[in-house]
Motif scaffolding. Structure first.
Motif, PDB file in Angstrom:
ATOM      1  N   GLN A  21       0.735  -1.423   0.115  1.00  0.00           N
ATOM      2  CA  GLN A  21      -0.189   0.088   0.093  1.00  0.00           C
ATOM      3  C   GLN A  21       0.883   1.424   0.138  1.00  0.00           C
ATOM      4  O   GLN A  21       0.443   2.187  -0.673  1.00  0.00           O
ATOM      5  CB  GLN A  21      -0.513   0.200   1.231  1.00  0.00           C
ATOM      6  CG  GLN A  21      -1.756  -0.933   1.254  1.00  0.00           C
ATOM      7  CD  GLN A  21      -1.315  -1.974   1.709  1.00  0.00           C
ATOM      8  OE1 GLN A  21      -0.599  -2.556   2.368  1.00  0.00           O
ATOM      9  NE2 GLN A  21      -1.710  -3.762   0.959  1.00  0.00           N
ATOM     10  N   CYS A  22       2.380   1.395   0.258  1.00  0.00           N
ATOM     11  CA  CYS A  22       2.581   2.214   1.256  1.00  0.00           C
ATOM     12  C   CYS A  22       4.074   1.840   0.936  1.00  0.00           C
ATOM     13  O   CYS A  22       4.213   1.135   1.623  1.00  0.00           O
ATOM     14  CB  CYS A  22       2.047   3.006   2.062  1.00  0.00           C
ATOM     15  SG  CYS A  22       2.640   4.345   2.464  1.00  0.00           S
ATOM     16  N   ARG A  23       5.036   3.012   1.359  1.00  0.00           N
ATOM     17  CA  ARG A  23       6.003   3.511   1.011  1.00  0.00           C
ATOM     18  C   ARG A  23       6.456   4.125   2.098  1.00  0.00           C
ATOM     19  O   ARG A  23       6.596   5.454   1.105  1.00  0.00           O
ATOM     20  CB  ARG A  23       7.721   3.435  -0.159  1.00  0.00           C
ATOM     21  CG  ARG A  23       8.780   3.069   0.213  1.00  0.00           C
ATOM     22  CD  ARG A  23       9.495   3.510  -0.821  1.00  0.00           C
ATOM     23  NE  ARG A  23      10.914   3.601  -0.770  1.00  0.00           N
ATOM     24  CZ  ARG A  23      11.892   2.104  -0.673  1.00  0.00           C
ATOM     25  NH1 ARG A  23      11.676   1.421   0.106  1.00  0.00           N
ATOM     26  NH2 ARG A  23      13.121   2.973  -0.089  1.00  0.00           N
ATOM     27  N   VAL A  24       6.759   4.727   3.519  1.00  0.00           N
ATOM     28  CA  VAL A  24       7.486   6.043   3.843  1.00  0.00           C
ATOM     29  C   VAL A  24       8.630   5.729   4.087  1.00  0.00           C
ATOM     30  O   VAL A  24       9.586   4.804   5.172  1.00  0.00           O
ATOM     31  CB  VAL A  24       6.578   6.262   4.774  1.00  0.00           C
ATOM     32  CG1 VAL A  24       6.571   7.162   6.199  1.00  0.00           C
ATOM     33  CG2 VAL A  24       4.692   5.848   5.057  1.00  0.00           C
ATOM     34  N   MET A  38       5.608  10.300   1.792  1.00  0.00           N
ATOM     35  CA  MET A  38       5.285   8.883   1.744  1.00  0.00           C
ATOM     36  C   MET A  38       4.325   8.856  -0.033  1.00  0.00           C
ATOM     37  O   MET A  38       3.920  10.037   0.033  1.00  0.00           O
ATOM     38  CB  MET A  38       3.363   9.653   2.148  1.00  0.00           C
ATOM     39  CG  MET A  38       4.181   9.570   3.967  1.00  0.00           C
ATOM     40  SD  MET A  38       2.960  10.786   4.828  1.00  0.00           S
ATOM     41  CE  MET A  38       1.838   8.828   4.653  1.00  0.00           C
ATOM     42  N   THR A  39       4.763   7.631  -0.372  1.00  0.00           N
ATOM     43  CA  THR A  39       4.381   7.169  -1.460  1.00  0.00           C
ATOM     44  C   THR A  39       3.225   6.193  -1.706  1.00  0.00           C
ATOM     45  O   THR A  39       3.725   4.589  -1.247  1.00  0.00           O
ATOM     46  CB  THR A  39       5.436   6.049  -1.800  1.00  0.00           C
ATOM     47  OG1 THR A  39       6.280   7.735  -2.777  1.00  0.00           O
ATOM     48  CG2 THR A  39       5.621   6.076  -3.389  1.00  0.00           C
ATOM     49  N   ILE A  40       2.383   6.647  -1.644  1.00  0.00           N
ATOM     50  CA  ILE A  40       1.216   5.433  -1.625  1.00  0.00           C
ATOM     51  C   ILE A  40       0.620   5.504  -3.474  1.00  0.00           C
ATOM     52  O   ILE A  40       0.936   5.697  -4.352  1.00  0.00           O
ATOM     53  CB  ILE A  40      -0.220   6.437  -1.360  1.00  0.00           C
ATOM     54  CG1 ILE A  40      -0.293   7.271   0.308  1.00  0.00           C
ATOM     55  CG2 ILE A  40      -1.544   5.444  -1.187  1.00  0.00           C
ATOM     56  CD1 ILE A  40       0.377   7.126   1.264  1.00  0.00           C
ATOM     57  N   GLN A  44      -4.132   2.415  -3.518  1.00  0.00           N
ATOM     58  CA  GLN A  44      -4.438   2.001  -2.334  1.00  0.00           C
ATOM     59  C   GLN A  44      -4.551   3.016  -1.668  1.00  0.00           C
ATOM     60  O   GLN A  44      -4.560   4.439  -1.896  1.00  0.00           O
ATOM     61  CB  GLN A  44      -2.825   1.351  -2.091  1.00  0.00           C
ATOM     62  CG  GLN A  44      -3.367   0.749  -3.625  1.00  0.00           C
ATOM     63  CD  GLN A  44      -3.622  -0.610  -2.692  1.00  0.00           C
ATOM     64  OE1 GLN A  44      -3.411  -1.464  -1.789  1.00  0.00           O
ATOM     65  NE2 GLN A  44      -3.483  -1.405  -3.651  1.00  0.00           N
ATOM     66  N   GLU A  45      -4.818   2.995   0.094  1.00  0.00           N
ATOM     67  CA  GLU A  45      -5.139   3.576   1.141  1.00  0.00           C
ATOM     68  C   GLU A  45      -4.030   3.025   1.623  1.00  0.00           C
ATOM     69  O   GLU A  45      -3.550   2.325   2.197  1.00  0.00           O
ATOM     70  CB  GLU A  45      -6.423   3.495   1.620  1.00  0.00           C
ATOM     71  CG  GLU A  45      -6.833   2.914   1.515  1.00  0.00           C
ATOM     72  CD  GLU A  45      -8.238   3.532   3.019  1.00  0.00           C
ATOM     73  OE1 GLU A  45      -9.052   3.661   1.909  1.00  0.00           O
ATOM     74  OE2 GLU A  45      -8.985   2.245   3.602  1.00  0.00           O
ATOM     75  N   TYR A  46      -3.706   3.851   3.080  1.00  0.00           N
ATOM     76  CA  TYR A  46      -2.484   4.187   3.718  1.00  0.00           C
ATOM     77  C   TYR A  46      -3.371   4.579   5.056  1.00  0.00           C
ATOM     78  O   TYR A  46      -3.260   5.777   5.167  1.00  0.00           O
ATOM     79  CB  TYR A  46      -1.466   4.725   3.118  1.00  0.00           C
ATOM     80  CG  TYR A  46      -0.423   4.090   4.891  1.00  0.00           C
ATOM     81  CD1 TYR A  46      -0.183   3.239   5.304  1.00  0.00           C
ATOM     82  CD2 TYR A  46       0.078   5.559   5.611  1.00  0.00           C
ATOM     83  CE1 TYR A  46       0.798   3.319   5.881  1.00  0.00           C
ATOM     84  CE2 TYR A  46       1.057   5.031   6.054  1.00  0.00           C
ATOM     85  CZ  TYR A  46       1.198   3.668   7.085  1.00  0.00           C
ATOM     86  OH  TYR A  46       2.904   3.903   7.909  1.00  0.00           O
ATOM     87  N   ASN A  91      -5.379   7.127  -2.395  1.00  0.00           N
ATOM     88  CA  ASN A  91      -5.080   7.641  -3.678  1.00  0.00           C
ATOM     89  C   ASN A  91      -6.056   6.733  -4.438  1.00  0.00           C
ATOM     90  O   ASN A  91      -5.835   5.563  -4.752  1.00  0.00           O
ATOM     91  CB  ASN A  91      -3.424   6.927  -4.119  1.00  0.00           C
ATOM     92  CG  ASN A  91      -3.239   6.881  -4.584  1.00  0.00           C
ATOM     93  OD1 ASN A  91      -3.609   7.834  -6.487  1.00  0.00           O
ATOM     94  ND2 ASN A  91      -1.742   6.646  -5.704  1.00  0.00           N
ATOM     95  N   GLN A  96       1.316   6.573  -8.089  1.00  0.00           N
ATOM     96  CA  GLN A  96       1.426   6.884  -7.011  1.00  0.00           C
ATOM     97  C   GLN A  96       1.492   7.976  -6.801  1.00  0.00           C
ATOM     98  O   GLN A  96       1.734   9.469  -7.759  1.00  0.00           O
ATOM     99  CB  GLN A  96       2.876   6.210  -6.826  1.00  0.00           C
ATOM    100  CG  GLN A  96       3.862   5.229  -7.200  1.00  0.00           C
ATOM    101  CD  GLN A  96       5.026   4.807  -6.653  1.00  0.00           C
ATOM    102  OE1 GLN A  96       5.954   5.844  -6.934  1.00  0.00           O
ATOM    103  NE2 GLN A  96       5.562   4.070  -6.790  1.00  0.00           N
TER     104      GLN A  96
END
Length: 105
Positions: A21-24, A38-40, A44-46, A91, A96
């Motif tokens: 879902q995400c990269r932080v 933050m890459t959503i 996806q949702e985070y 998102n 992204q």
């Protein structure tokens, strides 16, 4: 003073979340200040618990919401967060959503 690289990630950042879902990635700017990229991922949702800070958009558009209110994220606005708010970023795009989150530690 710290010179930040002209990019979405910094070479001395620390990855704190890595999922489908995400990269932080977080970089500590000072004892009491940090910045997270933050890459959503697409469609996806985070959800996370926020610190006090400001979220700005680098790429894409999305929706940020708490239990009380909801705002659109885009290149033309900034969203102030409050400590301990439970935030969901959605998102709905096929690209992204890349955000910067400057916050108090």
């Amino acid at each position: 003073m710290k010179l930040l690289e002209n990019g979405f990630t910094q070479s001395d950042s620390q990855v704190v979340v890595e999922s489908d879902q995400c990269r932080v990635e977080v970089i500590k700017l000072a004892d009491d200040l940090s910045m997270a990229t933050m890459t959503i991922m697409p469609n996806q949702e985070y959800t996370f618990t926020a610190r006090s800070g400001i979220i700005t958009t680098n790429v894409g558009t999305g929706i940020i919401s708490t239990g009380k209110e909801s705002f659109e994220l885009n290149l033309f606005n900034k969203v102030a967060t409050e400590r301990n708010d439970r935030i969901t970023i959605t998102n709905n795009q096929t690209i992204q959503l890349i955000l910067n989150f400057v916050s108090a530690n």
